[in-house]
Design a protein around this motif. Structure first.
Motif, PDB file in Angstrom:
ATOM      1  N   ALA A  52       0.914  -1.406  -0.141  1.00  0.00           N
ATOM      2  CA  ALA A  52       0.236  -0.065  -0.399  1.00  0.00           C
ATOM      3  C   ALA A  52       0.556   1.621   0.223  1.00  0.00           C
ATOM      4  CB  ALA A  52      -1.345  -0.001   1.120  1.00  0.00           C
ATOM      5  N   TYR A  53       1.751   1.151   0.514  1.00  0.00           N
ATOM      6  CA  TYR A  53       2.496   2.067   1.173  1.00  0.00           C
ATOM      7  C   TYR A  53       3.811   2.349  -0.294  1.00  0.00           C
ATOM      8  CZ  TYR A  53       6.902   5.534   1.226  1.00  0.00           C
ATOM      9  OH  TYR A  53       7.577   6.170   1.342  1.00  0.00           O
ATOM     10  N   SER A  56       1.268   4.075  -3.302  1.00  0.00           N
ATOM     11  CA  SER A  56       0.961   5.354  -2.833  1.00  0.00           C
ATOM     12  C   SER A  56       1.996   6.072  -2.787  1.00  0.00           C
ATOM     13  CB  SER A  56       0.851   5.240  -1.300  1.00  0.00           C
ATOM     14  OG  SER A  56       1.993   5.075  -0.188  1.00  0.00           O
ATOM     15  N   ARG A  57       3.542   6.016  -3.584  1.00  0.00           N
ATOM     16  CA  ARG A  57       4.012   6.469  -3.856  1.00  0.00           C
ATOM     17  C   ARG A  57       4.172   6.381  -4.991  1.00  0.00           C
ATOM     18  NH1 ARG A  57       6.805  10.006  -2.164  1.00  0.00           N
ATOM     19  NH2 ARG A  57       8.864   9.538  -2.975  1.00  0.00           N
ATOM     20  N   ARG A  59       2.025   6.525  -6.809  1.00  0.00           N
ATOM     21  CA  ARG A  59       0.777   7.301  -7.527  1.00  0.00           C
ATOM     22  C   ARG A  59       1.389   9.494  -7.323  1.00  0.00           C
ATOM     23  NH1 ARG A  59      -2.560   3.756  -4.853  1.00  0.00           N
ATOM     24  NH2 ARG A  59      -2.110   4.836  -3.276  1.00  0.00           N
ATOM     25  N   ASP A  60       1.919   9.158  -6.072  1.00  0.00           N
ATOM     26  CA  ASP A  60       2.303  10.349  -5.338  1.00  0.00           C
ATOM     27  C   ASP A  60       2.951  11.199  -6.485  1.00  0.00           C
ATOM     28  OD1 ASP A  60       0.790  10.920  -3.419  1.00  0.00           O
ATOM     29  OD2 ASP A  60       2.465  10.452  -1.959  1.00  0.00           O
ATOM     30  N   THR A  94      -5.207  -3.773  -1.621  1.00  0.00           N
ATOM     31  CA  THR A  94      -4.730  -2.786  -1.862  1.00  0.00           C
ATOM     32  C   THR A  94      -4.930  -3.414  -3.860  1.00  0.00           C
ATOM     33  OG1 THR A  94      -3.272  -2.568  -0.564  1.00  0.00           O
ATOM     34  CG2 THR A  94      -2.473  -1.978  -2.279  1.00  0.00           C
TER      35      THR A  94
END
Length: 200
Positions: A52-53, A56-57, A59-60, A94
């Motif tokens: 998940a982390y 998210s990275r 995506r960011d 996720t």
């Protein structure tokens, strides 16, 4: 000389992969730039920690579309292999990159085998592939993981941890290693060399 880009997105063991590739004579670029990814000859997606982390990275940094569109050789390492699949049951579920069909699940080991799976395990080849050229059946590789990819048509080689652990996978131009090739002695070095020699 082979050129390879390594995704540097804050969720991967980048330095050891970089040094392993440079020892093999590769020109290595660390990048988190979508344009550089699109132009790369080869791409490595490393990963450690939580899916998940990592997602998210990605995506960011607006890298997901660039990875999905990449048509030359791509290698996911450790968590990077898991990210190639559709989804993971980690946490509440996720969504992953969706490049290989299937869902990543919690590792269920055999009796007396702890989670995470940490240490050396033998590779058992399911089918031949250029990435495995020169890697002996039964060669040892170094694993550190608590989730496992689905065992399906993409599986090239497995490890036994009380059940099959897909250790090497492939779908088209996307390959994955559940283990750490940069820490897997001669077998890992040979696989990285093979990756550098894949037609770009």
């Amino acid at each position: 000389m082979s050129e390879v880009a390594i995704l540097a997105y804050g969720a991967g063991n980048v330095a050891s992969v970089q040094f392993a590739l440079e020892r093999l004579g590769a020109t290595v670029r660390l990048t988190s730039d979508a344009t550089e990814i699109a132009e790369a000859e080869r791409l490595i997606l490393p990963g450690v920690g939580a899916a998940a982390y990592a997602m998210s990275r990605l995506r960011d940094l607006k890298l997901i579309d660039a990875i999905r569109a990449f048509e030359r050789p791509l290698l996911g390492v450790c968590l990077g292999q898991q990210l190639l699949f559709d989804s993971s049951e980690e946490g509440d579920s996720t969504e992953l990159l969706g490049l290989i069909p299937g869902r990543v699940s919690v590792l269920t080991p055999g009796p007396g085998r702890p989670v995470p799976h940490m240490g050396w395990s033998r590779l058992s080849r399911r089918r031949d592939d250029p990435l495995l050229e020169g890697v002996e059946d039964g060669a040892y590789a170094y694993f550190v993981h608590g989730f496992v990819c689905p065992d399906g048509p993409a599986t090239l080689a497995v490890a036994d941890y009380g059940g099959p652990v897909p250790a090497v996978v492939r779908a088209g131009n996307r390959w994955g290693c559940q283990f750490h090739p940069e820490r897997s002695a001669a077998a890992g070095a040979r696989m990285l060399k093979n990756f550098l020699e894949l037609p770009a």
